[in-house]
Design an enzyme around this catalytic site. Structure first.
Site, short mmCIF file in Angstrom:
data_model
loop_
_atom_site.label_atom_id
_atom_site.label_comp_id
_atom_site.label_asym_id
_atom_site.label_seq_id
_atom_site.Cartn_x
_atom_site.Cartn_y
_atom_site.Cartn_z
CB CYS A 63 -0.91 0.00 1.22
SG CYS A 63 -1.87 1.54 1.40
CB CYS A 66 1.25 1.49 4.69
SG CYS A 66 -0.37 0.68 4.87
CG HIS A 129 -3.78 -1.11 5.07
ND1 HIS A 129 -3.50 -0.39 3.93
CD2 HIS A 129 -4.49 -2.20 4.66
CE1 HIS A 129 -4.00 -1.01 2.88
NE2 HIS A 129 -4.60 -2.12 3.29
CG ASN A 169 -14.49 8.62 -3.34
OD1 ASN A 169 -15.53 9.25 -3.22
ND2 ASN A 169 -13.63 8.84 -4.32
CG HIS A 180 -3.99 3.61 4.20
ND1 HIS A 180 -3.01 2.87 4.82
CD2 HIS A 180 -4.12 4.74 4.94
CE1 HIS A 180 -2.57 3.52 5.87
NE2 HIS A 180 -3.23 4.68 5.96
CG HIS A 182 -7.17 7.70 0.84
ND1 HIS A 182 -7.55 6.40 0.68
CD2 HIS A 182 -7.29 8.28 -0.39
CE1 HIS A 182 -7.88 6.17 -0.58
NE2 HIS A 182 -7.73 7.31 -1.25
CD GLN A 184 -8.92 11.23 -4.30
OE1 GLN A 184 -8.36 11.70 -5.27
NE2 GLN A 184 -9.78 10.23 -4.39
#
EC number: 2.7.7.12
Length: 364
Positions: A63, A66, A129, A169, A180, A182, A184
């Site tokens: 990933c 990470c 993660h 998302n 992971h 997150h 945007q």
């Protein structure tokens, strides 16, 4: 970063020292974004062909979000982190450098194109993660909110950017390409279609009634009460009267502010609590995964700021266990949504979810 991109650390725990040097040997991705104008509906469409090569559902031990390990170098050079923001390596919009003025591609203005000037950033919420957004504590969500506000302010000062959009998302069903946790941030070279419509309708409503469209909707929702999901001193969460999605909640501040940078410390603190409560309620509606999108609606950078009212939209495509809401013929072809769940019953389902004391951060 090794290819010249920015990486910003936000710290809220006593953790290891941030490593400020990216030792990887990587070449920059050359963005080739443009925006083309759809004259039929009056909307801009981004075209970003270089994104076809972006990372897609890698195994957990590869990933890129990470922390870096001796076995695998990632976008995060530190062995641990709290919250980070960095420029997307495969951005939909990026600093191209050319003028953002629309240029006709033919003898008339039917085909107009501008460079895809903009900024796309990734916000990582935790080094864990496997965590979900709802697993994070209010302090961490508060750090994420601070990052959203800081970056909204910073991107708003970049010449040529017209709108800043912070979003998350969540879930493979949504189309997430990295598991992971997150989000945007997009800085667009145009005002997005939905925001442009809100600005037009708010201006028209002011001219017709003398009132603020967003504020009057909020007042009506509070007075009605049937679609209220949660509330606290500074925020109100409700299922919109004309909700398009099976599970959809809007969270409004009680006072009018145009964007996240305009919120104060007390508002950000209570926002973290009500956001987590709404997420827990949404996850409790169905005994299944809850693919979701969190979308911040903020005023454009240069227009419509007087009438706009900041608000968050959280929506899920889950309509029943094992069933998703697809954007099929009516939605995709005509832009006409049909919701199988009434907003009032959706709100009741959300209120009926039994939460633990730590999950319930607001009073419904």
């Amino acid at each position: 970063m090794a290819d010249g991109r920015d990486l910003i650390y936000y710290v809220d725990t006593e953790g290891p020292t941030e490593i400020l040097e990216d030792a990887r040997d990587i070449s920059p991705v050359i963005p080739a974004s443009v925006a083309r104008y759809d004259a039929l509906v009056g909307e801009w469409v981004g075209i970003a062909g270089h994104r076809q090569t972006r990372t897609y559902l890698p195994p957990a031990n590869q990933c890129p979000l990470c922390p870096t390990t001796p076995e695998f170098e990632t976008e995060m050079p530190s062995p641990d982190y709290d919250v980070t923001v960095f420029e997307n390596r495969f951005p939909s919009f990026a600093p191209i450098g050319a003028s953002t003025a629309p240029e006709p591609l033919g003898a008339d203005a039917l085909f107009m194109e501008i460079p895809g000037n903009g900024r796309c950033e990734v916000v990582c919420f935790t080094s864990n993660h496997t965590a979900l957004v709802s697993d994070l504590n209010p302090v961490r969500i508060g750090t994420v909110i601070q990052a959203w506000a800081d970056r909204t302010e910073a991107l708003g000062h970049i010449p040529g950017l017209e709108q800043v959009f912070c979003f998350i998302n969540q879930g493979a069903e949504i189309g997430v390409t990295l598991a992971h946790p997150h989000g945007q941030i997009y800085g667009y070279p145009f005002v997005t279609p939905k925001t442009a419509a809100m600005v037009r309708h708010a201006d028209d409503y002011r001219a017709r009634t003398g009132g603020n469209l967003f504020g009057d909707i909020l007042d009506r929702e509070i007075a009605d009460g049937s679609r209220i999901v949660a509330s606290n001193e500074h925020w109100v969460a409700f299922v919109p009267f004309a909700a398009r999605w099976p599970v959809e909640v809007s969270i409004y501040p009680r006072r009018q502010v145009p964007d996240l940078p305009a919120t104060n410390a007390a508002e950000r603190l209570t926002l973290a609590a009500i956001y987590l409560e709404v997420m827990h309620r949404m996850e409790g509606v169905f005994d299944d995964t809850m693919p979701a999108i969190t979308a911040w609606h903020q005023a454009p950078v240069n227009v419509g700021r007087e009438e706009f009212w900041l608000h968050m939209q959280i929506l899920s495509i889950r309509r029943a266990p094992g069933k998703l809401k697809y954007l099929a013929g009516s939605e995709s072809g005509m832009g006409a949504f049909v919701n199988d769940i009434t907003p009032e019953s959706a709100a009741q389902r959300l209120r009926d979810v039994v939460l633990t004391p730590t999950e319930s951060g607001a009073q419904a």
